[in-house]
Write an enzyme that holds these catalytic residues in place. Sequence first.
Site: not given
Length: 239
Positions: A102-103, A106
Amino acid sequence: MYYGIYFDWTYILVIIGAVLCLAASSNVKSTYSKYAKIRNRSGITGAQAAKMILDAQGIYDVRIEHIGGNLTDNYDPTNKVVHLSDTTYNSDSVAAVGVAAHECGHVIQHHRGYVPIAVRNAILPLANGGSKLSWILIIAGVFLAGWGSGSTGNLVIHLGILAFSMAVLFQIVTLPVEFNASSRALKILGESGMFDTREVKQTKKVLTAAAMTYVAAAASSVLQLLRLIIIFGGGRSRD
């Protein structure tokens, strides 16, 4: 004094917001705890998964570093660092790899010029300032109105509400950014072969639970803004 300074029915909006946030927080903790106990079949850690994802995307200028704490994972675009927490960095659980991915989502957003994240970053200074100043302005306006400076008090209160609305806007814009990062993560984990179908579904549950904390926070802020508008929007004062 302005109507609503003491207890009134609009506190129900605050209570609803608090309940939503507590429920979302409880759900993400229980969901993460469940899948943090399930080891992924590839045996890769969160840090290893993050490096594999970034390398596969051709992103080599972002560092992956350990940060203390529990679920304190974040991406710092200014210094180009993915911070992975104690529960993510060296863990080979489904939950840990999902959070790391998920990071990285980004990171990919920044790398590819994803518009909503650019908008969110542009709003950030206003949101930070609004969050700090809003209640100071509102309280100051209430006292000014109570001391007989009604028009000045109204102006200061409305400036406070406007400042608070910037913080609310930031939280709303954050929603598509978070959901998109999770969507990217799930797609990469599945298409790369790091996770099988079952693991992708498990990861989706973790990331969805995490995303709902942002939804709850945004809803709570909107309800708080609505309360302020109901109380002060008309500039009514008690006779």
